[in-house]
Design an enzyme around this catalytic site. Structure first.
Site, mmCIF file in Angstrom:
data_model
loop_
_atom_site.group_PDB
_atom_site.id
_atom_site.type_symbol
_atom_site.label_atom_id
_atom_site.label_comp_id
_atom_site.label_asym_id
_atom_site.label_seq_id
_atom_site.Cartn_x
_atom_site.Cartn_y
_atom_site.Cartn_z
ATOM 1 N N GLY A 178 0.879 -1.168 0.000
ATOM 2 C CA GLY A 178 0.000 0.000 0.000
ATOM 3 C C GLY A 178 0.907 1.206 0.000
ATOM 4 C CG ASP A 213 4.187 -3.425 -5.824
ATOM 5 O OD1 ASP A 213 4.654 -4.475 -6.288
ATOM 6 O OD2 ASP A 213 4.884 -2.608 -5.173
ATOM 7 N N GLY A 271 3.077 3.263 1.444
ATOM 8 C CA GLY A 271 3.789 3.231 2.727
ATOM 9 C C GLY A 271 4.538 4.518 2.992
ATOM 10 N NE ARG A 272 9.052 5.063 -0.785
ATOM 11 C CZ ARG A 272 10.281 5.056 -1.225
ATOM 12 N NH1 ARG A 272 11.161 5.876 -0.706
ATOM 13 N NH2 ARG A 272 10.643 4.231 -2.171
ATOM 14 C CG ASP A 289 6.589 3.284 -7.610
ATOM 15 O OD1 ASP A 289 6.345 4.501 -7.478
ATOM 16 O OD2 ASP A 289 6.343 2.444 -6.727
HETATM 17 P P1 AMP Z 1 8.743 0.430 -3.913
HETATM 18 O O1 AMP Z 1 9.901 -0.486 -3.874
HETATM 19 O O2 AMP Z 1 9.093 1.887 -3.726
HETATM 20 O O3 AMP Z 1 7.872 0.217 -5.111
HETATM 21 O O4 AMP Z 1 7.857 0.085 -2.630
HETATM 22 C C1 AMP Z 1 7.321 -1.192 -2.337
HETATM 23 C C2 AMP Z 1 6.455 -1.101 -1.107
HETATM 24 O O5 AMP Z 1 7.212 -0.688 0.025
HETATM 25 C C3 AMP Z 1 5.299 -0.105 -1.208
HETATM 26 O O6 AMP Z 1 4.213 -0.599 -0.480
HETATM 27 C C4 AMP Z 1 5.883 1.129 -0.574
HETATM 28 O O7 AMP Z 1 4.903 2.001 -0.082
HETATM 29 C C5 AMP Z 1 6.726 0.538 0.536
HETATM 30 N N1 AMP Z 1 7.871 1.376 0.899
HETATM 31 C C6 AMP Z 1 9.001 1.584 0.194
HETATM 32 N N2 AMP Z 1 9.851 2.393 0.854
HETATM 33 C C7 AMP Z 1 9.241 2.708 2.020
HETATM 34 C C8 AMP Z 1 9.605 3.499 3.151
HETATM 35 N N3 AMP Z 1 10.761 4.138 3.214
HETATM 36 N N4 AMP Z 1 8.718 3.580 4.154
HETATM 37 C C9 AMP Z 1 7.552 2.943 4.121
HETATM 38 N N5 AMP Z 1 7.152 2.174 3.092
HETATM 39 C C10 AMP Z 1 7.976 2.046 2.056
HETATM 40 MG MG MG Z 2 6.213 0.818 -5.761
#
Ligand code: AMP
Ligand code: MG
Length: 485
Positions: free
Chosen positions: A90, A252, A92-93, A262
């Protein structure tokens, strides 16, 4: 002083039941300040073009001060990461701030990336570091300049908040603008949790918002899936033709509208290398450059599975079967434009295979090669030959190419003129992004701005920026891009 009252902001996603999201206020950063503002996009969205003297806008877009027009929410989604289903994803940031109608009538989601923790942060801190924010800002704008479907970047801010990765870094924020933030993983979430009524509602809203023409079809869901397959195939054709590797094609990170989404450890190929892996955590090469078409198909199959309560198996299979032909047609069309070969000749298949084999064995720089080929009318063949190790082979190949060109209807000048609008002179090479980052981390954003301006017009000769079109230095080809962003 600009006021958000002058914008047309809506909150369609917020009208969905709260199983789709959680409303969360951003966690302010310490001393946020503008470091990049995309004037053209801002103008299109109705924002001021200059923001240095807009502290109130900075307060709102950085999440420091709330505003009645901004209703932040974290979306819930799931997804397959490296082939394994993860139900706990979801925003997350990141937070969806609302949807803004642009001057041309198009609506963009505004999303704040790096806004602090949400219920979907798992172990993460909810932050984004400057390094990865610069990479996303520059790459999304570079992709837009190249004509590749992509999310956009409206603004970038940096702060004094420390963020802990391998070392302490500066917390930053990206204001992302995109036609949608709905991913394949949104559908997977409702499917795997057995919430099939919500799945149907999501499909209904997505069709209503983004695929209204599908409502006229006999089977709107089938027609919607066919459109997602088409848009995804077209996006992948662009990636393969332009030499772009995404690096983390998890479901995702797949936009339901076929936009590049992303930006993490992405990379544009330097030397032509089909097995190029840009993500150094990708030990198996799942997301290697030449695997992208089959991974996109894998991801579409995962989406098809999630849509199975709404669409018959036979129709899903039929939709999936259209992926490869659409991709091949689109890719072949783009490659023909790159080579300047608009007529079809029986030997073309052989010619393309020979060309790619040679580029690979000679480790030819992909972007420079096609640009040099597009400039043959101005510079002759020497700049092409110079890219090869084996000059005799290069010479023979160029001769066969020029012979093939004689079957074209266009004159050489006309062919080359068209080729220059298919073969960029400037791309965001990893080493350029890295140089911009290293300066920015010392407080100097000049290279970030220079690259952002340059990459808006990647097909144009920009004589004053010749150095950005050079071959990368050896260290620049072997850079390891960290996944921790
Ligand atoms: P990503 O690799 O950026 O596509 O992120 C994959 C998942 O991890 C998603 O659900 C993001 O919201 C979560 N996520 C990535 N980095 C962070 C962070 N620093 N804090 C919280 N959630 C994160
Ligand atoms: Mg992502």
């Amino acid at each position: 002083m600009f006021s958000l009252d002058s914008l047309s902001v809506s909150h369609r996603f917020l009208a969905l039941p709260n199983s789709f999201y959680t409303q969360v206020e951003p966690t302010p950063l310490d001393n946020p300040r503008w470091v990049a503002w995309n004037q053209e996009l801002a103008g299109e969205l109705g924002f001021p073009e200059v923001v240095e003297d807009e502290p109130a806008l900075l307060d709102v877009l950085s999440g420091s001060v709330s505003n009645e027009h901004i209703k932040p929410l974290a979306m819930k989604y799931a997804g397959h990461q490296f082939g394994i289903y993860n139900p706990d994803l979801g925003d997350g940031r990141g937070l969806l701030l609302g949807e803004v109608a642009g001057k041309s009538g198009q609506t963009f989601d505004l999303h704040l990336k790096g806004a602090g923790q949400t219920p979907y942060s798992r172990m993460g801190d909810g932050r984004a570091v400057l390094r990865s924010t610069i990479r996303e800002y520059l790459c999304s704008e570079a992709m837009a300049g190249l004509g590749i479907p992509t999310t956009r970047a409206l603004a970038m801010m940096v702060s004094d908040t420390p963020v802990y990765r391998e070392e302490v870094e500066q917390g930053a924020l990206l204001v992302r603008a995109a036609d949608t933030h709905i991913r394949f993983g949104h559908f997977e979430h409702f499917f795997y949790t057995g919430q099939h009524e919500q799945l149907r509602l999501l499909a209904d809203r997505v069709i209503e918002w983004y695929f209204p023409d599908c409502l006229d079809a006999d089977k709107p869901y089938v027609s919607f899936f066919a459109e997602v397959v088409r848009l995804t195939a077209e996006m992948i054709a662009h990636w393969q033709a332009k030499g772009f590797a995404h690096g983390v094609m998890n479901t995702d990170n797949m936009s339901i509208l076929g936009q590049t989404f992303d930006y993490g450890p992405f990379g544009f190929m330097d030397d032509y290398e089909p097995g190029y892996i840009c993500n150094h955590s990708d030990y198996q090469g799942r997301y290697a450059f030449d695997n992208q078409p089959s991974i996109a198909m894998w991801n579409l199959t995962a989406l098809a599975h999630a849509l199975s309560p709404l669409i018959d198996r036979e129709d899903l299979d039929h939709g999936l079967e259209t992926f490869t032909p659409i991709l091949q047609t689109e890719y072949s069309c783009q490659m023909r434009d790159k080579f300047g070969l608009s007529t079809k000749q029986s030997e073309d298949g052989d010619f393309f295979n020979r060309s790619f084999d040679l580029m690979e064995s000679e480790k030819v720089d992909y972007t420079r090669f096609f640009r040099a080929l597009s400039n043959i009318d101005r510079t002759g063949i020497a700049p092409v030959v110079d890219l090869f190790i084996d000059r005799a082979k290069a010479q023979a190949w160029v001769e066969s190419y020029l012979l093939r060109c004689m079957l074209e209807n266009d004159s050489e000048a006309e062919r080359c003129r068209k080729m220059r609008s298919a073969n960029p002179k400037y791309i965001l090479r990893n080493y350029l992004a890295q140089q911009a980052i290293e300066l920015a981390e010392k407080g100097d954003f000049s290279l970030v701005h220079q690259l952002a301006d340059l990459l808006k017009f990647p097909y144009e000769e920009q004589a004053e920026h010749e150095e950005f079109a050079k071959l990368p230095p050896e260290w620049g080809k072997r850079m390891e891009i960290s996944c921790s962003s």
